[in-house]
Motif scaffolding. Structure first.
Motif, mmCIF file in Angstrom:
data_model
loop_
_atom_site.group_PDB
_atom_site.id
_atom_site.type_symbol
_atom_site.label_atom_id
_atom_site.label_comp_id
_atom_site.label_asym_id
_atom_site.label_seq_id
_atom_site.Cartn_x
_atom_site.Cartn_y
_atom_site.Cartn_z
ATOM 1 N N MET A 138 41.549 19.402 43.940
ATOM 2 C CA MET A 138 42.817 18.692 44.094
ATOM 3 C C MET A 138 43.857 19.194 43.101
ATOM 4 S SD MET A 138 41.498 14.754 44.525
ATOM 5 C CE MET A 138 40.070 14.325 45.525
ATOM 6 N N PHE A 139 43.436 19.437 41.871
ATOM 7 C CA PHE A 139 44.364 19.911 40.841
ATOM 8 C C PHE A 139 44.936 21.287 41.152
ATOM 9 C CE2 PHE A 139 42.492 17.450 36.937
ATOM 10 C CZ PHE A 139 43.037 16.269 37.436
ATOM 11 N N LEU A 140 44.117 22.162 41.738
ATOM 12 C CA LEU A 140 44.451 23.584 41.738
ATOM 13 C C LEU A 140 44.745 24.189 43.105
ATOM 14 C CD1 LEU A 140 41.827 24.773 39.099
ATOM 15 C CD2 LEU A 140 44.228 24.201 38.736
ATOM 16 N N SER A 141 44.560 23.455 44.185
ATOM 17 C CA SER A 141 44.874 24.030 45.494
ATOM 18 C C SER A 141 46.381 24.216 45.623
ATOM 19 C CB SER A 141 44.370 23.122 46.617
ATOM 20 O OG SER A 141 42.964 23.147 46.674
ATOM 21 N N ARG A 178 30.848 29.378 36.157
ATOM 22 C CA ARG A 178 29.890 30.383 35.679
ATOM 23 C C ARG A 178 30.441 31.798 35.759
ATOM 24 N NH1 ARG A 178 27.263 27.076 39.327
ATOM 25 N NH2 ARG A 178 27.320 28.725 40.913
ATOM 26 N N ASN A 179 31.585 31.958 36.446
ATOM 27 C CA ASN A 179 32.141 33.290 36.662
ATOM 28 C C ASN A 179 33.601 33.292 36.207
ATOM 29 O OD1 ASN A 179 33.184 35.710 37.668
ATOM 30 N ND2 ASN A 179 31.896 35.658 39.497
ATOM 31 N N GLU A 180 33.816 33.705 34.961
ATOM 32 C CA GLU A 180 35.158 33.626 34.394
ATOM 33 C C GLU A 180 36.150 34.538 35.118
ATOM 34 O OE1 GLU A 180 37.396 33.924 30.058
ATOM 35 O OE2 GLU A 180 35.215 33.859 30.186
ATOM 36 N N LYS A 181 35.708 35.713 35.548
ATOM 37 C CA LYS A 181 36.618 36.616 36.257
ATOM 38 C C LYS A 181 37.080 35.993 37.575
ATOM 39 C CE LYS A 181 37.180 41.281 38.087
ATOM 40 N NZ LYS A 181 37.846 40.772 39.309
ATOM 41 N N ALA A 182 36.150 35.372 38.300
ATOM 42 C CA ALA A 182 36.516 34.725 39.563
ATOM 43 C C ALA A 182 37.477 33.564 39.302
ATOM 44 C CB ALA A 182 35.263 34.231 40.281
ATOM 45 N N ALA A 183 37.232 32.837 38.197
ATOM 46 C CA ALA A 183 38.122 31.735 37.843
ATOM 47 C C ALA A 183 39.517 32.261 37.532
ATOM 48 C CB ALA A 183 37.562 30.973 36.651
ATOM 49 N N LEU A 184 39.577 33.370 36.825
ATOM 50 C CA LEU A 184 40.866 33.963 36.475
ATOM 51 C C LEU A 184 41.609 34.418 37.732
ATOM 52 C CD1 LEU A 184 41.534 36.219 33.456
ATOM 53 C CD2 LEU A 184 42.421 36.896 35.681
ATOM 54 N N ASP A 185 40.893 35.095 38.629
ATOM 55 C CA ASP A 185 41.516 35.553 39.882
ATOM 56 C C ASP A 185 42.030 34.367 40.699
ATOM 57 O OD1 ASP A 185 40.946 38.160 39.229
ATOM 58 O OD2 ASP A 185 39.121 38.265 40.440
ATOM 59 N N ALA A 200 42.920 31.326 39.603
ATOM 60 C CA ALA A 200 44.060 30.694 38.954
ATOM 61 C C ALA A 200 45.331 31.522 39.111
ATOM 62 C CB ALA A 200 43.758 30.462 37.467
ATOM 63 N N PHE A 201 45.207 32.848 38.971
ATOM 64 C CA PHE A 201 46.393 33.694 39.048
ATOM 65 C C PHE A 201 46.855 33.938 40.484
ATOM 66 C CE2 PHE A 201 45.790 34.302 34.624
ATOM 67 C CZ PHE A 201 47.004 34.751 34.136
ATOM 68 N N SER A 202 46.048 33.542 41.461
ATOM 69 C CA SER A 202 46.485 33.650 42.858
ATOM 70 C C SER A 202 47.261 32.412 43.300
ATOM 71 C CB SER A 202 45.265 33.834 43.778
ATOM 72 O OG SER A 202 44.461 32.654 43.791
ATOM 73 N N ASN A 203 47.327 31.398 42.421
ATOM 74 C CA ASN A 203 48.033 30.157 42.762
ATOM 75 C C ASN A 203 49.521 30.318 42.455
ATOM 76 O OD1 ASN A 203 49.149 27.514 42.768
ATOM 77 N ND2 ASN A 203 47.129 26.633 42.390
ATOM 78 N N PRO A 204 50.361 30.351 43.486
ATOM 79 C CA PRO A 204 51.796 30.618 43.270
ATOM 80 C C PRO A 204 52.550 29.443 42.658
ATOM 81 C CG PRO A 204 51.388 30.142 45.584
ATOM 82 C CD PRO A 204 50.044 30.180 44.922
ATOM 83 N N LEU A 264 51.337 30.130 31.753
ATOM 84 C CA LEU A 264 50.738 29.215 30.784
ATOM 85 C C LEU A 264 49.827 28.210 31.482
ATOM 86 C CD1 LEU A 264 50.662 28.432 27.790
ATOM 87 C CD2 LEU A 264 52.567 26.851 28.251
ATOM 88 N N ASP A 265 50.281 27.678 32.622
ATOM 89 C CA ASP A 265 49.484 26.700 33.367
ATOM 90 C C ASP A 265 48.238 27.345 33.967
ATOM 91 O OD1 ASP A 265 51.333 24.682 32.847
ATOM 92 O OD2 ASP A 265 52.551 25.232 34.576
ATOM 93 N N ARG A 266 48.330 28.628 34.305
ATOM 94 C CA ARG A 266 47.160 29.322 34.851
ATOM 95 C C ARG A 266 46.048 29.422 33.804
ATOM 96 N NH1 ARG A 266 51.282 33.375 37.663
ATOM 97 N NH2 ARG A 266 51.352 32.401 39.738
ATOM 98 N N TYR A 267 46.430 29.665 32.564
ATOM 99 C CA TYR A 267 45.416 29.715 31.508
ATOM 100 C C TYR A 267 44.810 28.331 31.281
ATOM 101 C CZ TYR A 267 46.556 34.551 30.456
ATOM 102 O OH TYR A 267 46.722 35.921 30.542
#
Length: 343
Positions: free
Chosen positions: A100-103, A122-129, A131-135, A140-143
């Motif tokens: 709900m927070f991130l869609s 468990r997968n920080e790279k996937a989490a980063l991808d 978060a950064f795909s959320n327009p 700052l909010d992505r981090y």
């Protein structure tokens, strides 16, 4: 378009926390409740422990406002009370709350989506991808989102803790119920008289969205003169949370007149400018903005004030609000001022 008005709702819990964190950015919109809201915010801020201040900024920041992103999921079909809302979040899994927070758009959560969100812990790279795909998020909010994904259970527990604190401490006084009831009655009166075209005036929407089938309106004392509108195109719906100050200040129905109120309205240069434009001539809001050169927001509030004083006649023509005035209205108003002064 179906319009439903909701009075009893836990929306105030979320809005009070949002207001508490963003008061200075919103106060310019307030009117009658400005002093009360400022006093309420000041007293509450003095009593907030430092860890809750950090949680407020985390979940109810001005740009990311993660805590408000749950609104379409929990308030579109239902209207939980404050206590029910806290209970709902407690029963919500960490991964579903993160959904709900991130869609970036409204998607009903499902088990597959839960598993994907859960895997980001468990997968920080996937989490980063992700978060950064959320327009909708700033860098700052992505981090911040990445930190939430890495610590999903802690994120849910912290949000529950903040809601519980808000439920016990941040909700307005009992006068809140009177303010909400009055706003509801006022809005229903305006809708009866002017139809759905009044909603665009209240919410400051440029043109009707023909794809919207359902509009849900909720009230909030904490929002004062502001409003928050969330579009849910996947459901052809809109949820609008409207501050009680805005409901009063943008009403178009004529009020009981008092000389001081009339003179205060007439004392504004913008009021005289608009009266000149609509005298013996009917104009839409857009036309008045173009003719007067006023900012749209300013023109709306001036027109509402003139309408409540009986100086301007609002009408609905082909589904759009129009405004006109007549010399006899000015004469009647001046006579009323004279009558009240002389007694």
């Amino acid at each position: 378009m179906n319009v439903s008005i909701v009075k009893e709702s836990g929306i105030e819990l979320l809005m009070s926390l949002f207001r508490l964190n963003n008061h200075e950015r919103m106060i310019h919109n307030d009117r009658g409740s400005s002093d009360f809201i400022s006093d309420w915010v000041s007293k509450l801020r003095l009593s907030i422990p430092p860890n809750y201040r950090e949680l407020l900024e985390r979940f109810f920041g001005w740009k990311a406002f993660f805590g408000l992103r749950i609104v379409p999921y929990l308030f579109l079909e239902d209207s939980p009370s404050s206590s029910d809302l806290v209970g709902l979040i407690k029963r919500t899994s960490p991964e579903r709350l993160l959904h709900m927070f991130l869609s970036s758009d409204f998607k009903e959560p499902d088990e597959l989506g839960d598993m994907i969100i859960q895997s980001f812990g468990r997968n920080e790279k996937a989490a980063l991808d992700f978060a950064f795909s959320n327009p909708t998020l700033t860098n700052l909010d992505r981090y911040e989102a990445i930190e939430m994904l890495k610590n999903q259970s802690e994120t849910r527990d912290s949000f529950v803790e903040l809601l519980e604190f808000g439920s016990e401490n941040s909700l307005p006084s009992p006068d809140y119920d009177l303010s909400i009831s009055y706003s509801q009655e006022l809005l229903e009166e305006n809708l009866r008289e002017f139809g759905s075209s009044y909603l665009r005036f209240l919410l400051d929407l440029d043109a009707p969205n023909t794809s919207v089938e359902e509009t849900k309106l909720l009230f909030s004392w904490s929002l004062g003169g502001s409003e928050i509108t969330i579009e849910v195109p996947e459901k052809n719906s809109i949820i609008s949370v409207v501050g009680t100050d805005r409901t009063r200040e943008r009403s178009l129905t004529v009020e009981k007149q008092d000389a001081a109120g009339i003179m205060s309205t007439m004392a504004k240069r913008e009021s005289i400018e608009i009266l000149r434009k609509v005298l013996h001539s009917s104009h839409t809001l857009s036309s008045i903005v173009d003719l007067s050169g006023l900012h749209r927001h300013n023109a709306i509030e001036v027109l509402a004030g003139l309408s409540r004083r009986g100086l301007v006649i609002p009408e609905t023509y082909e589904g759009e609000l129009t405004f006109r005035s007549e010399i006899k209205l000015l004469d009647k108003t001046l006579d009323e001022i004279r009558r009240q002064i002389i007694g």
